[in-house]
Motif scaffolding. Sequence first.
Motif, PDB file in Angstrom:
ATOM      1  N   GLN A 132      87.493  21.878  -9.422  1.00 32.70           N
ATOM      2  CA  GLN A 132      88.497  21.930  -8.224  1.00 32.70           C
ATOM      3  C   GLN A 132      89.416  21.421 -10.140  1.00 32.70           C
ATOM      4  O   GLN A 132      90.727  21.590  -9.478  1.00 32.70           O
ATOM      5  CB  GLN A 132      88.466  20.255  -7.839  1.00 32.70           C
ATOM      6  N   ASN A 133      89.439  21.578 -11.341  1.00 32.63           N
ATOM      7  CA  ASN A 133      90.672  21.359 -12.368  1.00 32.63           C
ATOM      8  C   ASN A 133      91.341  22.791 -12.762  1.00 32.63           C
ATOM      9  O   ASN A 133      91.268  23.655 -13.784  1.00 32.63           O
ATOM     10  CB  ASN A 133      89.437  21.136 -13.818  1.00 32.63           C
ATOM     11  N   TYR A 134      92.321  23.045 -11.949  1.00 35.89           N
ATOM     12  CA  TYR A 134      92.609  24.036 -11.854  1.00 35.89           C
ATOM     13  C   TYR A 134      94.202  24.099 -11.740  1.00 35.89           C
ATOM     14  O   TYR A 134      94.677  22.896 -10.772  1.00 35.89           O
ATOM     15  CB  TYR A 134      92.391  25.460 -10.784  1.00 35.89           C
ATOM     16  N   ARG A 135      95.226  24.799 -12.326  1.00 36.73           N
ATOM     17  CA  ARG A 135      96.572  24.158 -12.799  1.00 36.73           C
ATOM     18  C   ARG A 135      97.477  25.744 -12.049  1.00 36.73           C
ATOM     19  O   ARG A 135      96.898  26.615 -12.629  1.00 36.73           O
ATOM     20  CB  ARG A 135      97.102  23.690 -13.917  1.00 36.73           C
ATOM     21  N   CYS A 136      98.243  25.528 -11.259  1.00 36.47           N
ATOM     22  CA  CYS A 136      98.751  26.620 -10.913  1.00 36.47           C
ATOM     23  C   CYS A 136      99.836  27.567 -12.176  1.00 36.47           C
ATOM     24  O   CYS A 136     100.706  26.566 -12.801  1.00 36.47           O
ATOM     25  CB  CYS A 136     100.250  26.392  -9.856  1.00 36.47           C
ATOM     26  N   PHE A 137      99.904  28.706 -12.599  1.00 39.24           N
ATOM     27  CA  PHE A 137     100.262  29.449 -14.146  1.00 39.24           C
ATOM     28  C   PHE A 137     101.692  29.228 -13.498  1.00 39.24           C
ATOM     29  O   PHE A 137     102.463  28.678 -14.694  1.00 39.24           O
ATOM     30  CB  PHE A 137      99.818  29.984 -14.026  1.00 39.24           C
ATOM     31  N   TYR A 138     102.358  29.400 -12.691  1.00 35.37           N
ATOM     32  CA  TYR A 138     104.004  28.887 -12.089  1.00 35.37           C
ATOM     33  C   TYR A 138     104.481  28.437 -11.543  1.00 35.37           C
ATOM     34  O   TYR A 138     105.392  27.318 -12.551  1.00 35.37           O
ATOM     35  CB  TYR A 138     103.940  30.205 -11.196  1.00 35.37           C
ATOM     36  N   CYS A 139     104.188  27.244 -11.238  1.00 32.46           N
ATOM     37  CA  CYS A 139     104.650  26.078 -10.820  1.00 32.46           C
ATOM     38  C   CYS A 139     104.030  24.882 -11.175  1.00 32.46           C
ATOM     39  O   CYS A 139     104.839  23.745 -11.424  1.00 32.46           O
ATOM     40  CB  CYS A 139     104.774  26.088  -9.429  1.00 32.46           C
ATOM     41  N   GLY A 140     103.290  25.259 -12.669  1.00 34.33           N
ATOM     42  CA  GLY A 140     101.912  23.938 -12.719  1.00 34.33           C
ATOM     43  C   GLY A 140     101.661  22.699 -11.618  1.00 34.33           C
ATOM     44  O   GLY A 140     101.246  21.947 -12.488  1.00 34.33           O
ATOM     45  N   ARG A 141     101.797  22.692 -10.962  1.00 30.93           N
ATOM     46  CA  ARG A 141     100.958  21.931  -9.899  1.00 30.93           C
ATOM     47  C   ARG A 141      99.113  21.979  -9.850  1.00 30.93           C
ATOM     48  O   ARG A 141      98.503  23.083 -10.058  1.00 30.93           O
ATOM     49  CB  ARG A 141     101.214  22.559  -7.988  1.00 30.93           C
ATOM     50  N   ASP A 142      98.678  20.470 -10.377  1.00 32.22           N
ATOM     51  CA  ASP A 142      97.625  20.918  -9.825  1.00 32.22           C
ATOM     52  C   ASP A 142      96.231  20.517  -8.375  1.00 32.22           C
ATOM     53  O   ASP A 142      97.317  20.081  -7.983  1.00 32.22           O
ATOM     54  CB  ASP A 142      97.051  18.845 -10.597  1.00 32.22           C
ATOM     55  N   GLN A 143      95.372  21.436  -8.750  1.00 30.95           N
ATOM     56  CA  GLN A 143      95.341  22.064  -7.294  1.00 30.95           C
ATOM     57  C   GLN A 143      94.379  21.113  -7.035  1.00 30.95           C
ATOM     58  O   GLN A 143      93.797  20.331  -7.962  1.00 30.95           O
ATOM     59  CB  GLN A 143      94.548  23.289  -6.952  1.00 30.95           C
ATOM     60  N   GLU A 144      94.382  20.651  -5.652  1.00 31.98           N
ATOM     61  CA  GLU A 144      93.365  19.471  -5.058  1.00 31.98           C
ATOM     62  C   GLU A 144      92.125  19.788  -4.655  1.00 31.98           C
ATOM     63  O   GLU A 144      90.946  19.528  -4.604  1.00 31.98           O
ATOM     64  CB  GLU A 144      94.246  18.713  -4.385  1.00 31.98           C
ATOM     65  N   ASN A 145      92.081  21.074  -4.034  1.00 33.63           N
ATOM     66  CA  ASN A 145      91.063  21.109  -2.871  1.00 33.63           C
ATOM     67  C   ASN A 145      90.770  22.775  -3.128  1.00 33.63           C
ATOM     68  O   ASN A 145      91.302  23.783  -1.991  1.00 33.63           O
ATOM     69  CB  ASN A 145      91.093  21.536  -1.675  1.00 33.63           C
ATOM     70  N   ILE A 146      90.142  23.790  -4.244  1.00 32.47           N
ATOM     71  CA  ILE A 146      90.673  25.152  -4.077  1.00 32.47           C
ATOM     72  C   ILE A 146      90.290  26.346  -3.507  1.00 32.47           C
ATOM     73  O   ILE A 146      90.182  27.520  -3.146  1.00 32.47           O
ATOM     74  CB  ILE A 146      90.534  26.126  -5.725  1.00 32.47           C
ATOM     75  N   THR A 147      88.751  25.170  -3.106  1.00 35.15           N
ATOM     76  CA  THR A 147      88.033  26.054  -1.975  1.00 35.15           C
ATOM     77  C   THR A 147      88.411  26.376  -0.348  1.00 35.15           C
ATOM     78  O   THR A 147      88.314  27.252   0.270  1.00 35.15           O
ATOM     79  CB  THR A 147      86.687  25.315  -1.920  1.00 35.15           C
ATOM     80  N   SER A 148      89.528  25.430   0.036  1.00 34.40           N
ATOM     81  CA  SER A 148      90.109  25.331   1.377  1.00 34.40           C
ATOM     82  C   SER A 148      91.569  25.897   1.080  1.00 34.40           C
ATOM     83  O   SER A 148      92.266  26.514   2.163  1.00 34.40           O
ATOM     84  CB  SER A 148      90.228  24.654   1.991  1.00 34.40           C
ATOM     85  N   ASN A 149      91.145  26.468   0.077  1.00 29.28           N
ATOM     86  CA  ASN A 149      92.332  28.087   0.032  1.00 29.28           C
ATOM     87  C   ASN A 149      92.258  29.197  -0.333  1.00 29.28           C
ATOM     88  O   ASN A 149      94.004  29.957  -0.525  1.00 29.28           O
ATOM     89  CB  ASN A 149      93.669  27.323  -1.233  1.00 29.28           C
ATOM     90  N   ILE A 150      91.178  29.716  -0.267  1.00 25.02           N
ATOM     91  CA  ILE A 150      91.063  31.450  -0.464  1.00 25.02           C
ATOM     92  C   ILE A 150      91.380  32.079   0.545  1.00 25.02           C
ATOM     93  O   ILE A 150      91.691  31.437   1.428  1.00 25.02           O
ATOM     94  CB  ILE A 150      89.471  31.276  -0.654  1.00 25.02           C
ATOM     95  N   ILE A 151      92.446  32.699   0.069  1.00 19.49           N
ATOM     96  CA  ILE A 151      92.863  33.033   0.579  1.00 19.49           C
ATOM     97  C   ILE A 151      91.596  34.379   1.367  1.00 19.49           C
ATOM     98  O   ILE A 151      91.124  34.719   1.133  1.00 19.49           O
ATOM     99  CB  ILE A 151      93.985  34.579   0.148  1.00 19.49           C
TER     100      ILE A 151
END
Length: 151
Positions: A132-151
């Motif tokens: 889960q170690n991903y960070r938004c390129f634009y706002c810098g927010r560390d993501q907590e659960n990318i799996t549940s945010n798949i478009i």
Amino acid sequence: MKDLRINPIKNGTVIDHIKPGTALKVLDLLKIDVTENKEISVAMWAHSKKLGYKDIIKVEDMELRPKQVNLLAVVTPNASISIIRDYKVIKKFKVELPSEIEGIVKCENLNCITNQREPVPSRLLKVGDEPQNYRCFYCGRDQENITSNII
Ligand code: ZN
């Protein structure tokens, strides 16, 4: 589902050790066109000695590219890919979390420029070795659960 046997394929790709229950999501992510004249076999909740249960997908006459395949690590980090030619495995590899995910996972920050009414495509950068170690390129927010945010 028990003892489902999938026939060996002559040429194509086998995706094995898919997290049970996620095979359809995987097909979706791969953007495999199911209306094309290709044989696709999907087994869900197949018994696995190693994992307990797993899903398996076999696609005839298609060899997956690494870029397509690495996206799968987001939903199923243990998946393995075998490329088959003339009934033989000519290449086998495991999916790896991509260094960058573009457009397929929403940023968790609702105020992010990527979540506005005219959004720019999301762009997440890998910043560590945990899934889960991903960070938004634009706002810098560390993501907590990318799996549940798949478009
Ligand atoms: Zn963001």
